[in-house]
Motif scaffolding. Structure first.
Motif, PDB file in Angstrom:
ATOM      1  N   LYS A  25       0.953  -1.750  -0.179  1.00 16.55           N
ATOM      2  CA  LYS A  25       0.149  -0.174  -0.276  1.00 16.55           C
ATOM      3  C   LYS A  25       0.769   1.594   0.458  1.00 16.55           C
ATOM      4  N   ASN A  81      -4.873  -0.877  -4.965  1.00 13.47           N
ATOM      5  CA  ASN A  81      -3.941   0.068  -4.411  1.00 13.47           C
ATOM      6  C   ASN A  81      -3.566   0.865  -5.932  1.00 13.47           C
ATOM      7  N   SER A 139     -13.307  -8.467  -1.810  1.00 15.26           N
ATOM      8  CA  SER A 139     -12.516  -9.084  -0.853  1.00 15.26           C
ATOM      9  C   SER A 139     -12.859  -9.807   0.637  1.00 15.26           C
ATOM     10  N   ASP A 141     -11.290 -11.646   2.950  1.00 16.88           N
ATOM     11  CA  ASP A 141     -10.367 -11.673   3.471  1.00 16.88           C
ATOM     12  C   ASP A 141     -10.559 -10.796   4.814  1.00 16.88           C
ATOM     13  N   ASN A 143     -11.063  -8.344   7.293  1.00 14.66           N
ATOM     14  CA  ASN A 143     -11.479  -6.737   7.565  1.00 14.66           C
ATOM     15  C   ASN A 143     -11.342  -6.811   6.573  1.00 14.66           C
ATOM     16  N   ASP A 144     -11.429  -7.483   5.194  1.00 17.30           N
ATOM     17  CA  ASP A 144     -11.220  -6.756   3.928  1.00 17.30           C
ATOM     18  C   ASP A 144     -10.077  -6.085   3.609  1.00 17.30           C
ATOM     19  N   ASP A 145      -9.049  -6.673   3.761  1.00 21.34           N
ATOM     20  CA  ASP A 145      -7.795  -6.323   4.504  1.00 21.34           C
ATOM     21  C   ASP A 145      -6.697  -7.621   2.963  1.00 21.34           C
ATOM     22  N   ASN A 147      -4.148  -6.452   1.417  1.00 18.35           N
ATOM     23  CA  ASN A 147      -2.883  -6.868   1.970  1.00 18.35           C
ATOM     24  C   ASN A 147      -2.159  -7.184   2.433  1.00 18.35           C
ATOM     25  N   ALA A 148      -3.239  -7.168   3.832  1.00 18.67           N
ATOM     26  CA  ALA A 148      -2.867  -8.567   4.532  1.00 18.67           C
ATOM     27  C   ALA A 148      -2.819 -10.199   4.580  1.00 18.67           C
TER      28      ALA A 148
END
Length: 240
Positions: A25, A81, A139, A141, A143-145, A147-148
């Motif tokens: 990010k 991103n 997404s 994933d 927490n809707d993260d 990138n993690a």
């Protein structure tokens, strides 16, 4: 053992145009597109040039582009991103048994989602590009993260396309004992949209650009041969 290693090497070479490129990010989207811009002469190609004020708002779009370059491949791009994260398996699949290898190349600007046409000879990726599927994704994933998830080596998402629907996983792949950050596998979850009889059918009725030149020479036709249907006979029969 030797045969397995040889197969892996051949796959790597075959998919050298392929990609699974995911970045942090903290890197500005304009910086992510530096390699894309360096490889192209925008006076010759109609591919979109990165905008100066490249936005980073994620609208969760995706596109699959059929690309008839030196080898036929499919570019699977997720918006993330501020750029289209370009992943090119040998072709997406709705069969949960299929694992599609993807190899990293450069990111593409958001505007590439609408690109179709001819990349001229002599330019990077020369050949015909067609939109095979387009839509949005969400997404799944924590927490809707996403990138993690990328950092951990696995992302999960749901596609809402015209052809591709339902849940998919992308998992960082391994060759031997080494985990490669630029090699991932795209897999379909066994949900209500899964199809064990799925056969990917391309839009243009030829493989690489060399195949096209051969076909043009044989027929004297300068147009790209089109398939009359985007559904394979095998897929149709499985749903009859």
């Amino acid at each position: 053992m030797k045969a397995t290693k040889l197969t892996n090497v051949c796959l790597y070479r075959l998919l050298s145009l392929s990609t699974c490129r995911f970045d942090k990010k903290t890197v500005a989207s304009k910086d992510l597109l530096a390699e894309y811009e360096k490889k192209r002469d925008f006076k010759k190609t109609n591919e979109p040039k990165p905008m100066k004020d490249q936005h980073e708002m994620n609208q969760h779009r995706f596109v699959v582009q059929e690309h008839h370059a030196s080898t036929l491949h499919f570019d699977f791009r997720l918006e993330l991103n501020g750029v289209m994260k370009r992943s090119v398996p040998k072709g997406p699949s709705l069969n949960p048994r299929d694992k599609r290898l993807a190899i990293m190349v450069e990111d593409h600007p958001i505007e590439y989602i609408n690109f179709q046409g001819t990349i001229p000879n002599g330019e990077y990726g020369a050949g015909e590009v067609r939109t095979w599927d387009i839509g949005t994704y969400e997404s799944l994933d924590d927490n809707d993260d996403m990138n993690a998830g990328i950092d951990k080596g696995k992302i999960t998402f749901r596609l809402h396309g015209k052809k591709l629907k339902g849940e998919f996983h992308m998992v960082r792949s391994r060759f031997g004992k080494t985990q490669q950050h630029n090699q991932w596998l795209l897999m379909k979850k066994n949900d209500q949209f899964a199809d064990e009889h799925f056969v990917l059918d391309r839009i243009l009725d030829y493989g690489s650009r060399r195949d096209l030149q051969t076909a043009k020479t044989a027929t004297g036709n300068e147009k790209c041969p089109q398939r009359t249907s985007t559904l394979s006979k095998r897929t149709k029969q499985s749903h009859d």
